[in-house]
Design a protein around this motif. Structure first.
Motif, PDB file in Angstrom:
ATOM      1  N   THR A  13       0.832  -1.199   0.000  1.00 46.84           N
ATOM      2  CA  THR A  13       0.000   0.000   0.000  1.00 46.84           C
ATOM      3  C   THR A  13       0.874   1.259   0.000  1.00 46.84           C
ATOM      4  N   ASP A  14       0.707   2.068  -1.033  1.00 49.11           N
ATOM      5  CA  ASP A  14       1.509   3.297  -1.122  1.00 49.11           C
ATOM      6  C   ASP A  14       0.978   4.197  -2.236  1.00 49.11           C
ATOM      7  N   CYS A  15       1.729   5.217  -2.574  1.00 51.06           N
ATOM      8  CA  CYS A  15       1.262   6.168  -3.577  1.00 51.06           C
ATOM      9  C   CYS A  15       1.700   5.768  -4.971  1.00 51.06           C
ATOM     10  N   GLY A  16       2.438   4.698  -5.102  1.00 50.66           N
ATOM     11  CA  GLY A  16       2.935   4.286  -6.418  1.00 50.66           C
ATOM     12  C   GLY A  16       4.237   4.971  -6.811  1.00 50.66           C
ATOM     13  N   GLY A  17       4.668   5.927  -6.023  1.00 53.29           N
ATOM     14  CA  GLY A  17       5.830   6.742  -6.429  1.00 53.29           C
ATOM     15  C   GLY A  17       7.124   5.967  -6.512  1.00 53.29           C
ATOM     16  N   CYS A  18       7.307   5.065  -5.585  1.00 46.92           N
ATOM     17  CA  CYS A  18       8.577   4.347  -5.569  1.00 46.92           C
ATOM     18  C   CYS A  18       8.653   3.363  -6.726  1.00 46.92           C
ATOM     19  N   ALA A  19       7.514   2.818  -7.145  1.00 47.48           N
ATOM     20  CA  ALA A  19       7.503   1.965  -8.336  1.00 47.48           C
ATOM     21  C   ALA A  19       7.664   2.843  -9.578  1.00 47.48           C
ATOM     22  N   LEU A  84      12.266  -0.427  -0.254  1.00 47.74           N
ATOM     23  CA  LEU A  84      12.528   0.729  -1.112  1.00 47.74           C
ATOM     24  C   LEU A  84      11.550   1.869  -0.811  1.00 47.74           C
ATOM     25  N   GLY A  85      12.078   2.981  -0.394  1.00 49.14           N
ATOM     26  CA  GLY A  85      11.237   4.146  -0.126  1.00 49.14           C
ATOM     27  C   GLY A  85      10.842   4.228   1.342  1.00 49.14           C
ATOM     28  N   THR A  86      10.488   5.438   1.768  1.00 44.63           N
ATOM     29  CA  THR A  86      10.214   5.672   3.183  1.00 44.63           C
ATOM     30  C   THR A  86       9.013   4.888   3.697  1.00 44.63           C
ATOM     31  N   CYS A  87       8.023   4.615   2.839  1.00 49.58           N
ATOM     32  CA  CYS A  87       6.909   3.761   3.286  1.00 49.58           C
ATOM     33  C   CYS A  87       7.461   2.440   3.794  1.00 49.58           C
ATOM     34  N   ALA A  88       8.337   1.847   3.011  1.00 55.98           N
ATOM     35  CA  ALA A  88       8.858   0.522   3.334  1.00 55.98           C
ATOM     36  C   ALA A  88       9.882   0.568   4.469  1.00 55.98           C
ATOM     37  N   GLY A  91       7.621   3.741   7.224  1.00 51.95           N
ATOM     38  CA  GLY A  91       6.168   3.833   7.351  1.00 51.95           C
ATOM     39  C   GLY A  91       5.562   5.015   6.628  1.00 51.95           C
ATOM     40  N   SER A  92       6.336   6.078   6.466  1.00 52.11           N
ATOM     41  CA  SER A  92       5.878   7.276   5.777  1.00 52.11           C
ATOM     42  C   SER A  92       4.523   7.773   6.265  1.00 52.11           C
ATOM     43  N   VAL A  93       3.854   8.569   5.433  1.00 50.71           N
ATOM     44  CA  VAL A  93       2.691   9.311   5.902  1.00 50.71           C
ATOM     45  C   VAL A  93       1.548   8.466   6.459  1.00 50.71           C
ATOM     46  N   PRO A 135      15.761   4.663   1.943  1.00 56.07           N
ATOM     47  CA  PRO A 135      14.615   5.529   2.217  1.00 56.07           C
ATOM     48  C   PRO A 135      14.456   6.620   1.158  1.00 56.07           C
ATOM     49  N   GLY A 136      13.409   7.408   1.320  1.00 58.10           N
ATOM     50  CA  GLY A 136      13.139   8.525   0.418  1.00 58.10           C
ATOM     51  C   GLY A 136      11.696   8.463  -0.018  1.00 58.10           C
ATOM     52  N   CYS A 137      11.045   9.586  -0.025  1.00 54.65           N
ATOM     53  CA  CYS A 137       9.636   9.629  -0.403  1.00 54.65           C
ATOM     54  C   CYS A 137       9.480  10.581  -1.583  1.00 54.65           C
ATOM     55  N   PRO A 138       9.828  10.116  -2.794  1.00 57.24           N
ATOM     56  CA  PRO A 138      10.470   8.841  -3.077  1.00 57.24           C
ATOM     57  C   PRO A 138      11.978   8.955  -2.929  1.00 57.24           C
ATOM     58  N   TYR A 139      12.647   7.785  -2.993  1.00 54.32           N
ATOM     59  CA  TYR A 139      14.113   7.721  -2.977  1.00 54.32           C
ATOM     60  C   TYR A 139      14.680   8.442  -4.204  1.00 54.32           C
TER      61      TYR A 139
ATOM     62  N   PRO B  37      -6.128   1.305   3.007  1.00 49.97           N
ATOM     63  CA  PRO B  37      -6.528   2.701   3.212  1.00 49.97           C
ATOM     64  C   PRO B  37      -5.338   3.562   3.612  1.00 49.97           C
ATOM     65  N   ARG B  38      -5.377   4.856   3.269  1.00 49.31           N
ATOM     66  CA  ARG B  38      -4.183   5.679   3.530  1.00 49.31           C
ATOM     67  C   ARG B  38      -4.458   6.888   4.415  1.00 49.31           C
ATOM     68  N   PHE B  39      -5.711   7.134   4.763  1.00 52.18           N
ATOM     69  CA  PHE B  39      -6.046   8.064   5.851  1.00 52.18           C
ATOM     70  C   PHE B  39      -5.504   9.477   5.700  1.00 52.18           C
ATOM     71  N   ALA B  57       0.434  15.878  -1.509  1.00 50.45           N
ATOM     72  CA  ALA B  57       1.131  15.440  -2.721  1.00 50.45           C
ATOM     73  C   ALA B  57       1.368  13.940  -2.661  1.00 50.45           C
ATOM     74  N   ARG B  58       1.598  13.414  -1.472  1.00 50.52           N
ATOM     75  CA  ARG B  58       1.917  11.987  -1.292  1.00 50.52           C
ATOM     76  C   ARG B  58       0.734  11.065  -1.581  1.00 50.52           C
ATOM     77  N   ILE B  59      -0.436  11.630  -1.814  1.00 48.03           N
ATOM     78  CA  ILE B  59      -1.570  10.768  -2.143  1.00 48.03           C
ATOM     79  C   ILE B  59      -1.240   9.971  -3.401  1.00 48.03           C
ATOM     80  N   ILE B 154       8.842  13.766  -8.497  1.00 42.06           N
ATOM     81  CA  ILE B 154       7.756  13.204  -7.680  1.00 42.06           C
ATOM     82  C   ILE B 154       7.784  13.891  -6.312  1.00 42.06           C
ATOM     83  N   HIS B 155       6.616  14.301  -5.841  1.00 43.30           N
ATOM     84  CA  HIS B 155       6.479  14.860  -4.496  1.00 43.30           C
ATOM     85  C   HIS B 155       7.375  16.062  -4.208  1.00 43.30           C
ATOM     86  N   GLY B 156       7.392  16.991  -5.131  1.00 42.14           N
ATOM     87  CA  GLY B 156       8.102  18.239  -4.869  1.00 42.14           C
ATOM     88  C   GLY B 156       7.322  19.084  -3.874  1.00 42.14           C
TER      89      GLY B 156
HETATM   90  S1  SF4 Z   1       7.740   6.387   0.136  1.00 37.56           S
HETATM   91 FE1  SF4 Z   1       6.636   8.155  -0.622  1.00 37.56          FE
HETATM   92  S2  SF4 Z   1       6.920   8.041  -2.830  1.00 37.56           S
HETATM   93 FE2  SF4 Z   1       7.438   6.029  -2.024  1.00 37.56          FE
HETATM   94  S3  SF4 Z   1       5.534   4.906  -2.165  1.00 37.56           S
HETATM   95 FE3  SF4 Z   1       5.629   5.771  -0.116  1.00 37.56          FE
HETATM   96  S4  SF4 Z   1       4.463   7.684  -0.254  1.00 37.56           S
HETATM   97 FE4  SF4 Z   1       4.998   7.058  -2.327  1.00 37.56          FE
END
Ligand code: SF4
Ligand code: SF4
Lengths: 246, 415
Positions: A13-19, A84-88, A91-93, A135-139, B37-39, B57-59, B154-156
């Motif tokens: 579950t994420d925003c797709g950014g890291c992929a 890969l990425g701060t989610c992983a 935990g990120s947002v 890490p990195g949102c995204p990396y 879910p991402r809340f 932006a992170r959505i 991404i995510h600026g």
């Molecule tokens: S770390 Fe940031 S950019 Fe990567 S999937 Fe999570 S929310 Fe998206």
């Protein structure tokens, strides 16, 4: 020619950014493909033919039972797993919303509840052992390129262990914390992004997660207090991308 | 009997569908959004407004700028802040960059493999390398604009209430002007290619869009003039999906490139308008698959419009002044056309500048019912006619035509 390494990209579950960021490598992706064959990457291909991966990239948080199953599958079938990425990694947002999962679900979906199995979002590293955490949102995409190339050549990749601040100094960016009084988390955040947000004259919001070790979150806290930010604001800011335990 | 579509590939995020068959007929379809879910609304609740657009932006990564801009617009409206033309134009330029990046990704990397019969663009590249390169060139250009306006690919965090952290330079704008002209040829070729797609999916009966081309003060539909979403759009939870479903006056409706063209063709740039007229009869049928063609026409629009904006800004010169923002109690809605369609950010903010209410509705959530209708109709046509594999392939294409963005859709809340 030696066999290519099998690469899998798994999205929890994420925003797709890291992929997505992998696709933003453009020509460099084709360089990577000299060494790797992608056998799982559902954002990019309809093929799914792997049951063994030399390298598995896992993005996102574990937020559902499906995510957990997928993560375990990736772990069980891979030699080298990268969170890969701060989610992983942190935990990120979505993992920073601190309320019991039932309450959160109720607030979002109402009283009927939700029969699908949602879990409280947590980073990959809390469930399985990982071989590398980036890490990195995204990396930064150059970083993942470097890491994959290192692995292909049999070199253990190096984890960055300096704060964003250092990269500001190297780029000779004006310090926004000192000069503009902007709340900048650069001093306590993992470097590796080349201080890209400070380039825009803005404070780092800490998207690469808190740098452990030598850093001084208490010092950062004092500076922000002196600049007039209240406790709640500072704590929230600290905890946006990771449940930081100062 | 239930036919399960495995998790969708070549779409953003995690979703799948079930086709329910009873007595040899297709009875029902459930589009399951299984992304967790991402809340986001809970995340922003109680936060200081200044930090909110960066979090929103992170959505979604593919359309992060649409989220930051919608968020900024909602916040500015709540405070009664008006920005000058310069800032508005730069924001528009950012949204155009996003449209290019997102449409090019969708058309060349996700849809084109279907057209040529490959599992993905990488494997397609051996035979159709030129085409894949063209797609990547458009996408990269879109991304350069996103870096320029948004701060990162991404995510600026460069888009702020009242203005920007950093403004584009003259050299950057000159580059946009030049490159947008050079790339136009490729976009026109894309229109020819995607005009060949057959009709599939349902024929949409209702279309909704913002009143301006890429953002607006309100929404418009094919039936009536301006309205706020709260007046006509209802959301409800589903037991089988982490995304909620929206209906327009109780019915399924369509947002996205095709609805934009149909509702706002008058605002198009010259070549885009010509191409729209050329394909108008086809587009007017409302088949969801023509969304692909509409996106190709929007590539042309985006390049022409980017060129116009760069010229205008170069002529006037950039002042680079932010508008001061004073928090006060208020409520505001930001409406933006994300690449996939209408995006809504709705906030109430207290006197200290903290968010006290927030509601976000994304295009994929708005299209959820339309996607189910399309799957139902398409499955109804194919079940018993085509073999199961072919049917499932076409159903996946039907979902893909919406260019769904699943990550985006999973965090709606009413408080
Ligand atoms: S770390 Fe940031 S950019 Fe990567 S999937 Fe999570 S929310 Fe998206
Ligand atoms: S400067 Fe901070 S917020 Fe920006 S990319 Fe780097 S770590 Fe993330």
């Amino acid at each position: 020619m030696m066999d290519k390494l099998k690469l899998g990209v798994f999205e929890l579950t994420d925003c797709g950014g890291c992929a997505l960021n992998m696709l933003f490598l453009y020509e460099k992706l084709f360089d990577i493909l000299e060494f790797y064959e992608i056998t799982e990457f559902h954002m990019a291909t309809s093929l799914s033919e792997g049951n063994h991966y030399d390298v598995a990239l896992v993005t996102g948080t574990v937020s559902t039972q499906r995510d957990l199953n997928l993560l375990k599958e990736a772990r069980n079938h891979s030699e080298y797993l990268i969170a890969l990425g701060t989610c992983a990694t942190h935990g990120s947002v979505q993992a920073s919303v601190e309320r019991p999962i039932r309450e959160k679900l109720k607030a979002v979906y109402g009283d009927e509840g939700n029969p699908m199995r949602a879990l409280d979002s947590k980073p990959v590293v809390e469930y399985v052992a990982v071989d590398f955490a980036l890490p990195g949102c995204p990396y930064d995409k150059n970083e993942v390129y470097q890491v994959l190339m290192d692995i292909a050549k049999g070199i253990e990749p190096v984890r960055k262990d300096y704060p964003v601040c250092l990269e500001c100094k190297l780029n000779e960016y004006e310090c926004v914390l000192v000069k503009k009084g902007l709340p900048c988390l650069g001093p306590i955040t993992y470097g590796g992004c080349n201080a890209v947000c400070v380039r825009s004259g803005l404070g780092c919001i800490g998207c690469r997660g808190p740098l452990p070790g030598e850093v001084n979150p208490a010092g950062e806290y004092e500076i922000l207090k002196d600049l007039g930010y209240d406790d709640e604001y500072i704590v929230r800011k600290f905890k946006t991308f990771a449940r930081w335990e100062p | 009997m239930i036919i399960e579509l495995r998790e969708f590939t070549r779409v953003e995020g995690n979703g799948k569908a079930e086709i329910v068959i009873e007595d040899g007929e297709v009875k029902d379809v459930r589009l399951k959004i299984i992304e967790g879910p991402r809340f986001f609304e809970l995340l922003t609740l109680g936060r200081h407004y200044y930090d909110v657009p960066d979090l929103e932006a992170r959505i979604c990564a593919i359309c992060y700028l649409s989220h930051s801009v919608a968020s900024v617009l909602g916040i500015e409206r709540a405070f009664g802040v008006e920005v000058p033309e310069e800032i508005a134009l730069i924001r528009e330029l950012g949204l155009i960059g996003e449209l290019l990046e997102s449409h090019a990704l969708h058309l060349y990397l996700l849809v084109a493999p279907d057209v040529f019969g490959y599992p993905d663009a990488i494997r397609m590249a051996t035979k159709h390398g030129e085409l894949v390169k063209e797609g990547l060139a458009l996408k990269a250009f879109g991304n350069r604009i996103r870096v320029m306006v948004g701060g990162r690919e991404i995510h600026g965090i460069n888009v702020k209430p009242g203005g920007f952290g950093r403004y584009p330079t003259v050299e950057e704008l000159e580059r946009v002007e030049k490159e947008s002209e050079a790339l136009l040829r490729l976009a026109r070729r894309a229109v020819r290619l995607f005009a060949q797609l057959e009709p599939y999916g349902a024929q949409a009966r209702h279309f909704v869009a913002t009143d301006g081309y890429l953002w607006g003060e309100k929404l418009v539909s094919d039936e009536e003039g301006e309205f706020h979403y709260t007046e006509r759009i209802e959301e409800r939870s589903l037991v089988y999906s982490f995304a909620k479903q929206s209906r327009y006056k109780g019915e399924a409706f369509f947002v996205g490139a095709l609805p934009r063209l149909l509702l706002k063709s008058g605002m198009l740039t010259p070549t885009a308008k010509r191409l729209f007229e050329e394909h108008r009869e086809k587009l007017k049928t409302g088949y969801v698959s023509y969304n692909n063609l509409a996106q190709a026409i929007e590539l042309v629009y985006s390049l022409e419009r980017a060129n116009e904006i760069a010229k205008t800004l170069l002529d006037r010169g950039i002042e680079g002044e932010n508008v001061p923002v004073e928090p006060r109690e208020g409520e505001g809605i930001g409406y933006v056309e994300a690449p996939r369609g209408v995006l809504i950010h709705h906030y109430r903010i207290d006197g200290e500048g903290k968010i006290s209410y927030s509601n976000i509705i994304t295009p994929t959530a708005l299209n959820h019912a339309m996607m189910e209708t399309s799957l139902l109709e398409e499955a109804g046509k194919l079940y018993g006619e085509a073999d199961e594999r072919a049917m499932i392939g076409r159903l996946e294409e039907t979902v893909r035509a919406f260019d769904p963005c699943i990550s985006c859709s999973v965090h709606l809340v009413k408080l």
